[in-house]
Motif scaffolding. Structure first.
Motif, PDB file in Angstrom:
ATOM      1  N   PHE A 225       0.832  -1.193   0.000  1.00  0.00           N
ATOM      2  CA  PHE A 225       0.000   0.000   0.000  1.00  0.00           C
ATOM      3  C   PHE A 225       0.870   1.247   0.000  1.00  0.00           C
ATOM      4  CE2 PHE A 225      -1.840   3.559   2.230  1.00  0.00           C
ATOM      5  CZ  PHE A 225      -3.004   3.745   1.522  1.00  0.00           C
ATOM      6  N   MET A 226       1.875   1.256   0.887  1.00  0.00           N
ATOM      7  CA  MET A 226       2.753   2.423   1.016  1.00  0.00           C
ATOM      8  C   MET A 226       3.469   2.721  -0.282  1.00  0.00           C
ATOM      9  SD  MET A 226       4.782   2.518   4.582  1.00  0.00           S
ATOM     10  CE  MET A 226       6.224   3.484   4.137  1.00  0.00           C
ATOM     11  N   GLU A 227       3.937   1.673  -0.904  1.00  0.00           N
ATOM     12  CA  GLU A 227       4.699   1.845  -2.150  1.00  0.00           C
ATOM     13  C   GLU A 227       3.785   2.443  -3.227  1.00  0.00           C
ATOM     14  OE1 GLU A 227       5.675   1.104  -5.993  1.00  0.00           O
ATOM     15  OE2 GLU A 227       4.595  -0.636  -5.147  1.00  0.00           O
ATOM     16  N   ARG A 231       3.557   6.501  -4.834  1.00  0.00           N
ATOM     17  CA  ARG A 231       3.676   6.746  -6.255  1.00  0.00           C
ATOM     18  C   ARG A 231       2.439   7.507  -6.779  1.00  0.00           C
ATOM     19  NH1 ARG A 231       2.963   2.496  -9.544  1.00  0.00           N
ATOM     20  NH2 ARG A 231       3.301   1.013  -7.857  1.00  0.00           N
ATOM     21  N   VAL A 232       1.259   7.008  -6.434  1.00  0.00           N
ATOM     22  CA  VAL A 232       0.012   7.636  -6.890  1.00  0.00           C
ATOM     23  C   VAL A 232      -0.108   9.056  -6.335  1.00  0.00           C
ATOM     24  CG1 VAL A 232      -2.507   7.532  -6.740  1.00  0.00           C
ATOM     25  CG2 VAL A 232      -1.194   5.442  -7.203  1.00  0.00           C
ATOM     26  N   GLY A 233       0.299   9.223  -5.077  1.00  0.00           N
ATOM     27  CA  GLY A 233       0.199  10.523  -4.409  1.00  0.00           C
ATOM     28  C   GLY A 233       0.978  11.624  -5.110  1.00  0.00           C
ATOM     29  N   GLN A 273       4.703   9.105   5.327  1.00  0.00           N
ATOM     30  CA  GLN A 273       5.722   8.619   4.414  1.00  0.00           C
ATOM     31  C   GLN A 273       5.243   8.654   2.962  1.00  0.00           C
ATOM     32  OE1 GLN A 273       8.632   8.020   5.589  1.00  0.00           O
ATOM     33  NE2 GLN A 273       9.477   7.476   3.560  1.00  0.00           N
ATOM     34  N   SER A 274       3.963   8.303   2.776  1.00  0.00           N
ATOM     35  CA  SER A 274       3.498   8.125   1.396  1.00  0.00           C
ATOM     36  C   SER A 274       2.620   9.283   0.916  1.00  0.00           C
ATOM     37  CB  SER A 274       2.736   6.800   1.282  1.00  0.00           C
ATOM     38  OG  SER A 274       1.668   6.783   2.198  1.00  0.00           O
ATOM     39  N   GLY A 275       2.587  10.356   1.685  1.00  0.00           N
ATOM     40  CA  GLY A 275       1.880  11.547   1.225  1.00  0.00           C
ATOM     41  C   GLY A 275       0.367  11.441   1.286  1.00  0.00           C
ATOM     42  N   VAL A 276      -0.146  10.431   1.986  1.00  0.00           N
ATOM     43  CA  VAL A 276      -1.597  10.309   2.133  1.00  0.00           C
ATOM     44  C   VAL A 276      -2.073  11.333   3.165  1.00  0.00           C
ATOM     45  CG1 VAL A 276      -3.420   8.807   3.017  1.00  0.00           C
ATOM     46  CG2 VAL A 276      -1.678   7.884   1.476  1.00  0.00           C
ATOM     47  N   ILE A 277      -3.134  12.065   2.819  1.00  0.00           N
ATOM     48  CA  ILE A 277      -3.692  13.047   3.742  1.00  0.00           C
ATOM     49  C   ILE A 277      -4.752  12.353   4.572  1.00  0.00           C
ATOM     50  CG2 ILE A 277      -4.851  15.273   3.933  1.00  0.00           C
ATOM     51  CD1 ILE A 277      -2.016  15.251   2.592  1.00  0.00           C
ATOM     52  N   ARG A 278      -4.659  12.532   5.876  1.00  0.00           N
ATOM     53  CA  ARG A 278      -5.557  11.826   6.766  1.00  0.00           C
ATOM     54  C   ARG A 278      -6.734  12.708   7.184  1.00  0.00           C
ATOM     55  NH1 ARG A 278      -3.853   8.165  12.008  1.00  0.00           N
ATOM     56  NH2 ARG A 278      -5.953   7.360  12.249  1.00  0.00           N
ATOM     57  N   ALA A 279      -7.946  12.196   7.024  1.00  0.00           N
ATOM     58  CA  ALA A 279      -9.144  12.922   7.462  1.00  0.00           C
ATOM     59  C   ALA A 279      -9.617  12.340   8.787  1.00  0.00           C
ATOM     60  CB  ALA A 279     -10.244  12.791   6.412  1.00  0.00           C
ATOM     61  N   GLY A 280     -10.245  13.175   9.601  1.00  0.00           N
ATOM     62  CA  GLY A 280     -10.701  12.736  10.914  1.00  0.00           C
ATOM     63  C   GLY A 280     -12.152  12.290  10.942  1.00  0.00           C
TER      64      GLY A 280
END
Lengths: 484, 484
Positions: A225-227, A231-233, A273-280
């Protein structure tokens, strides 16, 4: 995996519904009904050994009996019958399936065994499938609505991957209510074969998807997932909501989709690490996603706030500073310029409190003056009424005139949003807006949301929501600009 | 202070508007217009030396010229003119005023001096006043709407005290949109003479006020506030939103209402000590307030969740455990009883995931079974559709039929809320509900909110909001049951 193998799943030219039903209480009824009502243009083959016709379509006894090979099989038969259906699909040459049926790894050891069996059969037969234990997927451009609720989100730039069907439903519903649309929405269920990261890879390559929203309870393969996310991010923003954070939540997740929730700290690290933005929350997921469609990415955390309401300004300053923004001191020169535009008793600070009485042109000029400050990376504007190019206190008493006046007000808000967007574009800095619309009745409230969406914008209801959106924009901006 | 001295302020029989205007761009126009449009039944005397008639009413040159002594003076003249107006009010025998005018202690030393002067004059003359630097007050039972927006909140049980005018406006507006109403709303401005705690004392004694909502930027007299809040809180719930928490927020508050924000930790301590429930946002303030109108107070933090959506159940469990709730393990006996009511593949845990296919009667029975557990102090129900006593998937295609169907659906939701409320009453434990309404269009969404409010209920949009409401109920319950 290549994007091509997803074609029969997301852009099916024809589909069979195994377990289709004429009984409105059954999933085999509803999923089929919504596929028909959604306007799917290809052939649909209901399969049910006990019926000759289902919802006006010719029914077939089994997959083997179908007149040709459909792209996609939607499977809604009881768990013990699923393995045989998958074998028939493989024999027929069907390349993609959606297993709606629940009662697999999320329940007990027998369910787990059945789940393994169908995965092996599909893998050997070169078939992919979504689920089991999911409530379908939507591909609006293909008019392919395999879903539970009677709501048909229009085509648009938002992709949704979720491990919860009702989250897919409520998210796509809210997107539609806000005047936006979706590229592809998928409820991944137990993720026996296709995982969230597979869909993520697909949406990363899909040219119609501009932003990806995801709800996750647990990863099947965190490293992969991280990898993929990393890349997608780099190409498009990924916003995720993680549930199962607490013990009670993790227990619920295990019984819901057999997900192993994993540590929240680990998830946070994966995101960073993978640039995913986290929503609460679900609302944040939506708000952030819509912002990414329109707003420039800020270069830092210097913030300017212009407000037409004092209390809202204080709440906004609180919300932004708590999130790490610097509500900057405006340069003396800017204050002097603002002095020329605003009433004598304005507060000479940031937030710039417009106080009542500022002319509409001067409001937009004030915003531009703040935008021009080098220390300002992003802006928030609060309370839209004085920025409307329409007299807003002349509400007619007569009902017919009042209705017409309401329509003009809605257009005036949408026009003001265009002006805000133009300023954001001109300076390459985001400008988010939060406002109540206190002249509006309930129906006009809803119409405003939709009309503003038509301008590719969103007017947040509260300063706190707008602040969290700015935070997401900063985080994603720093990820795409990261050297790596 | 006694409740009686507030009578001319909150239940004026007649009022004068000093600085009334025929210019729609001025506050002196809007406040007067809304007072007239709101249907005030007493005499209204506009005062303006340059006009003979204002908005259809005879205008007077000065307060001295008025034909009799009104109860209330609304003052909207420039700051330097205010002291003289207060002297005239005192001379005329007017007992209450609202000073809308800004430009006092929130601006500079001269403003501060002026503010002191008017306080002294009023005190010596036995006059009370709200403000300065405020946007009025509303007393709906008296049809007394002295305010900026053209929205007239109906009479009802909610009292509002706020140091921000636009917070009063948006809060009262949202209360109206949710189908509820207000007893008295006051924007206290700079609180030069009357403080938040004075209004609190008044609302504590006011029989029409069942719950008090307050927005505060800073206290004038923290100890007196605590003493009064502690007393009032034993009689009715007080919910407060504190702004100016951060440095940026505190700076904004100082320039907004000259408030000294004070430490957030101190405010927290004041709340705990005096039973004030703290809200984190305007929405929470509203949600908590509406819950107190209806829900029984729980005795502890044992929680049962019943959900018609798996993902929502996981999110709810997370939100509740994070707030300190114990999502209890259900007794084996309860599980066995639930087994008789739910489909074979239900999850046998808490949250109780109803999964699709549970009959509506069995849903209500399941909720009751969980309510009966001694370890359960409070409950949450998620996703209302399967609990509606109406087939919900038969949406007609024909537009006219569709509209009628929508109306029936709204009634069915309101009826379901009645059933939930009846269960809460029967067991004396709160039962909060969160749900999307995915069949509804924008207009129906708004109509649902209003219809549910008509049943004295609120259906929260998201599990997180419902969780925070339960937390408020527990906190207040423990305060009123505290021995002291």
């Amino acid at each position: 995996m290549t994007i091509r193998i997803f074609e029969p799943l997301f852009h099916a030219r024809s589909a069979t519904f195994v377990g289709a039903s004429n009984d409105p209480g059954k999933w085999g009824f509803r999923t089929l009904k919504h596929m028909i009502d959604g306007g799917f243009e290809g052939n649909i083959y209901p399969v049910n050994p006990k019926e000759n016709e289902i919802q006006g379509l010719t029914a077939f006894k089994s997959i083997t009996d179908l007149p040709d090979t459909p792209d996609l099989a939607v499977i809604i038969v009881p768990p013990p019958a699923v393995p045989a259906v998958i074998r028939e699909c493989v024999a027929k040459g069907i390349k993609a399936g959606i297993i709606i049926t629940a009662g697999f790894a999320e329940t007990n050891a027998e369910g787990e065994r059945l789940q393994k069996e169908i995965v092996e059969t599909a893998r050997e037969g070169g078939m992919i499938f979504t689920g089991p234990n999911c409530n379908g997927l939507m591909s609006p451009r293909n008019k392919q609505y395999i879903q539970f609720p009677s709501f048909y989100v229009p085509p648009g730039p938002i992709g949704i991957i979720t491990q919860s069907g009702n989250v897919m439903d409520s998210l796509s519903y809210q997107i539609g209510m806000h005047g936006f649309g979706c590229s592809v929405c998928v409820a991944s269920g137990n993720e026996a074969l296709l995982h969230s990261e597979d869909y993520l890879e697909y949406l990363g390559d899909d040219p119609h998807t501009k932003v990806i929203l995801s709800y996750i309870e647990g990863f099947k393969d965190g490293e992969r997932f991280m990898e993929i996310a990393g890349r997608v991010g780099k190409k498009k923003p990924i916003v995720m909501l993680k549930a199962g954070k607490t013990q009670a939540g993790a227990r619920a997740a295990a019984s819901h989709t057999a997900a192993i929730a994993g540590s929240d700290a680990v998830f946070d690290a994966i995101c960073r690490q993978s640039g995913v933005i986290r929503a609460g929350s679900l609302d944040e997921l939506l708000h952030m996603g819509l912002a990414f469609l329109r707003q420039p990415l800020p270069k830092g955390r210097g913030l300017g706030i212009v407000t037409a309401g004092g209390g809202w300004g204080v709440m906004a300053a609180d919300a932004c500073e708590e999130l790490g923004f610097d509500v900057v001191k405006l340069p003396d020169e800017t204050i002097r310029e603002l002095d020329k535009l605003l009433p004598a008793w304005w507060n000479r600070g940031n937030p710039v409190d417009l106080v009542a009485g500022a002319a509409v042109d001067n409001i937009f000029k004030s915003i531009e003056l703040v935008m021009q400050c080098p220390s300002v990376d992003a802006m928030m504007f609060l309370s839209i009424m004085p920025a409307m190019r329409k007299e807003t206190f002349d509400q007619p008493h007569n009902a017919v005139e009042r209705e017409e006046w309401g329509k003009q007000m809605i257009v005036a808000i949408a026009n003001a949003m265009d002006e805000f967007n133009a300023i954001a574009d001109k300076y390459g800095k985001p400008l988010v807006v939060a406002s109540e619309h206190m002249w509006a009745n309930q129906y006009e409230q809803a119409a405003i949301e939709y009309a503003v969406g038509g301008r590719n914008a969103i007017c947040y209801r509260m300063p706190g929501a707008a602040a969290r959106v700015l935070d997401a924009l900063v985080k994603y901006g720093s990820y795409v600009n990261r050297k790596s």
